[in-house]
Design a protein around this motif. Structure first.
Motif, PDB file in Angstrom:
ATOM      1  N   ASN A 274       0.849  -1.197   0.000  1.00  0.00           N
ATOM      2  CA  ASN A 274       0.000   0.000   0.000  1.00  0.00           C
ATOM      3  C   ASN A 274       0.887   1.249   0.000  1.00  0.00           C
ATOM      4  N   VAL A 275       0.298   2.356  -0.405  1.00  0.00           N
ATOM      5  CA  VAL A 275       1.030   3.612  -0.556  1.00  0.00           C
ATOM      6  C   VAL A 275       1.650   4.044   0.767  1.00  0.00           C
ATOM      7  N   ASN A 276       0.834   3.993   1.811  1.00  0.00           N
ATOM      8  CA  ASN A 276       1.283   4.516   3.099  1.00  0.00           C
ATOM      9  C   ASN A 276       2.526   3.787   3.609  1.00  0.00           C
ATOM     10  N   PHE A 277       2.563   2.461   3.461  1.00  0.00           N
ATOM     11  CA  PHE A 277       3.713   1.707   3.933  1.00  0.00           C
ATOM     12  C   PHE A 277       4.977   2.152   3.206  1.00  0.00           C
ATOM     13  N   GLN A 278       4.871   2.287   1.890  1.00  0.00           N
ATOM     14  CA  GLN A 278       6.047   2.650   1.089  1.00  0.00           C
ATOM     15  C   GLN A 278       6.550   4.041   1.471  1.00  0.00           C
ATOM     16  N   MET A 279       5.596   4.952   1.627  1.00  0.00           N
ATOM     17  CA  MET A 279       5.958   6.318   1.990  1.00  0.00           C
ATOM     18  C   MET A 279       6.639   6.349   3.352  1.00  0.00           C
ATOM     19  N   ALA A 289      10.730  14.817   3.424  1.00  0.00           N
ATOM     20  CA  ALA A 289       9.359  14.664   2.906  1.00  0.00           C
ATOM     21  C   ALA A 289       9.150  15.475   1.641  1.00  0.00           C
ATOM     22  N   SER A 290       9.787  16.656   1.585  1.00  0.00           N
ATOM     23  CA  SER A 290       9.551  17.545   0.445  1.00  0.00           C
ATOM     24  C   SER A 290      10.099  16.989  -0.866  1.00  0.00           C
ATOM     25  N   LYS A 291      10.902  15.922  -0.790  1.00  0.00           N
ATOM     26  CA  LYS A 291      11.447  15.339  -2.021  1.00  0.00           C
ATOM     27  C   LYS A 291      10.723  14.067  -2.430  1.00  0.00           C
ATOM     28  N   LEU A 292       9.658  13.718  -1.718  1.00  0.00           N
ATOM     29  CA  LEU A 292       8.973  12.452  -2.011  1.00  0.00           C
ATOM     30  C   LEU A 292       7.657  12.693  -2.733  1.00  0.00           C
ATOM     31  N   ASN A 293       7.511  12.079  -3.892  1.00  0.00           N
ATOM     32  CA  ASN A 293       6.247  12.158  -4.624  1.00  0.00           C
ATOM     33  C   ASN A 293       5.610  10.781  -4.661  1.00  0.00           C
TER      34      ASN A 293
END
Ligand code: NAG
Length: 441
Positions: A274-279, A289-293
């Motif tokens: 899932n997205v949240n885990f990867q993030m 955080a500002s470099k993660l899309n």
């Protein structure tokens, strides 16, 4: 005097603009140049591109590849890129849209000849890496791109059953120790080599004022290949392709949400799909955080249902039979673009349609945590069954909202040519792109 005041006011205005642009979220638009060569309704033109550009901060042109012998960056479609001058046709748009940055992407699951060459490039030592770096810089400069995106095709997680009962857990445990889950025994070494390559590439690009981004393809396990703190220093941003966790090709026998935002409760699903885990993984490893899309797909994944799949549609759906037939526009088995999905949902023109044209039953996600799905149970003869997992403009917008809430860098849309760029669905052109962009503002 007046002009001086005006000048001061302008300066203040400009610096305010600059301040706000410092915090402006990324809207990264992947552009798969295959879309330019599709036919009929699927054909994506330069006019479509221009319409999209008002929403994008970055365009990532896909895809270049690498030569397996020399490791130099090369075109995978020289007829389009060079003869028809498509590289230049795209980058010339910078003149009209000076705030958009254009990057050239390498890999992206389009460079399929001798796929292990990306690992070989890592292993090739400084000499091979230098050939890649010099060629990448040269191509980007020659065709006036603003930088390079690395979407390297690294070994993937082995597909596994989505959920596991106790018996399955035991089997997994055994598999783990018999090495069945280990797809790359040299992952530690490759991680170090990749860190070095990214750092050296960045040095070469920065000397020319060029950008470097990294795309983590679906099911490439970040734990294995990315030394996050080091990579974080060497790239301008990272795009996590957080979708296709489960696909009809990887998981032909069962269907599930292909790109949930959060872990789907119950049925003991794998926690990292899932997205949240990867993030969180990247954030916990101290990626700014500002470099993660986060990546959002503008297409859905479609499985064929059998009579044994049942009639409830409730995921995890059992006894599926691989990819559903390709859409007339997507021309890819098991993949439907947003316009195609939309047309299969109930609407005035298909209420009475039968067979393959009969509408799918739509199950929207009121929690906005998992994504939507739509399906049509198979008939007694096992025909016409289909189950599609997808993000629609609503769930895509909730992912964009997640990005805002966590102060992440932004969103990467994969890709413009699979969005409903003609407005076939509601008349709104680029509904996915717009829904995301409006939530990012
Ligand atoms: C990588 O794979 C392992 C084992 O399958 C898993 O436990 C881990 O969470 C994965 N890491 C990421 C970032 O997906």
């Amino acid at each position: 005097m007046l002009s001086l005041r005006l000048g001061l006011a302008l300066t203040a205005l400009l610096s305010a603009l600059q301040l706000s642009s410092a915090a402006k979220p990324h809207m990264v638009c992947y552009y798969d140049s295959l879309g330019f060569e599709r036919r009929g309704l699927a054909q994506f033109t330069l006019t479509d591109m221009e319409l999209a550009l008002q929403f994008c901060t970055h365009v990532i042109y896909g895809y270049a590849g690498i030569n397996p012998d020399t490791f130099e960056l090369n075109s995978l479609n020289p007829r389009l890129d060079f003869e028809r001058r498509h590289y230049a046709q795209i980058t010339v748009l910078k003149e009209k849209y000076p705030y958009v940055k254009f990057l050239l992407s390498v890999g992206g699951d389009r460079d399929l000849e001798q796929e292990d060459k990306y690992i070989k490039l890592l292993e090739s030592g400084l000499q091979g890496q230098k050939r890649f770096i010099d060629s990448a810089r040269d191509v980007v400069r020659r065709f006036n791109f603003d930088g390079v995106d690395l979407a390297f095709q690294l070994p993937r997680n082995k597909p596994r059953k989505v959920h596991s009962d106790v018996g399955m857990a035991w089997k997994s445990f055994k598999k783990f120790f018999t090495g069945d889950f280990v797809v790359d025994t040299e992952a530690e070494t490759h991680k170090e080599q990749l860190t070095g390559l990214v750092s050296n590439l960045n040095t070469a690009l920065k000397a020319n004022d060029l950008l470097l981004s990294l795309t983590v393809l679906p099911n490439v396990n970040s734990t294995w290949y990315f030394d996050v703190p080091a990579i974080g220093r060497s790239v301008d941003f990272v795009n996590l392709a957080t979708f296709d966790f489960v696909t009809p090709t990887r998981n032909p026998e069962e269907a599930d949400y292909s790109s949930p935002l959060y872990e789907v409760p119950d049925q003991s699903r794998l926690p990292h799909y899932n997205v949240n885990f990867q993030m969180e993984h990247w954030l916990l490893q101290r990626m700014p955080a500002s470099k993660l899309n986060i990546g959002i797909a503008s297409y859905g994944r479609a499985w064929k249902l059998t009579t044994d799949s049942g009639t409830t549609g409730q995921p995890v759906v059992a006894e599926t039979n691989g990819p559903a037939p390709a859409g007339s526009q997507s021309k890819t088995d098991g993949l439907l673009n947003w316009a195609e999905i939309c047309q299969l949902l109930p609407n005035p023109s298909n209420v009475n349609a039968k067979g393959n044209a009969a509408p799918l039953r739509r199950v929207s996600d009121s929690t906005k945590r998992l994504g939507s799905y739509a399906y049509r149970a198979a008939n007694e003869d096992g025909e016409y069954g289909m189950w599609v997992s997808y993000d629609d403009p609503d769930t895509a917008a909730s992912k964009a909202q997640y990005v805002r809430a966590k102060n992440l860098g932004g969103v990467a849309l994969f890709d413009l040519t699979q969005d409903d760029f003609r407005g076939q669905c509601t008349g709104d052109r680029f509904p996915m792109l717009r829904a995301i962009k409006y939530r990012l503002l």
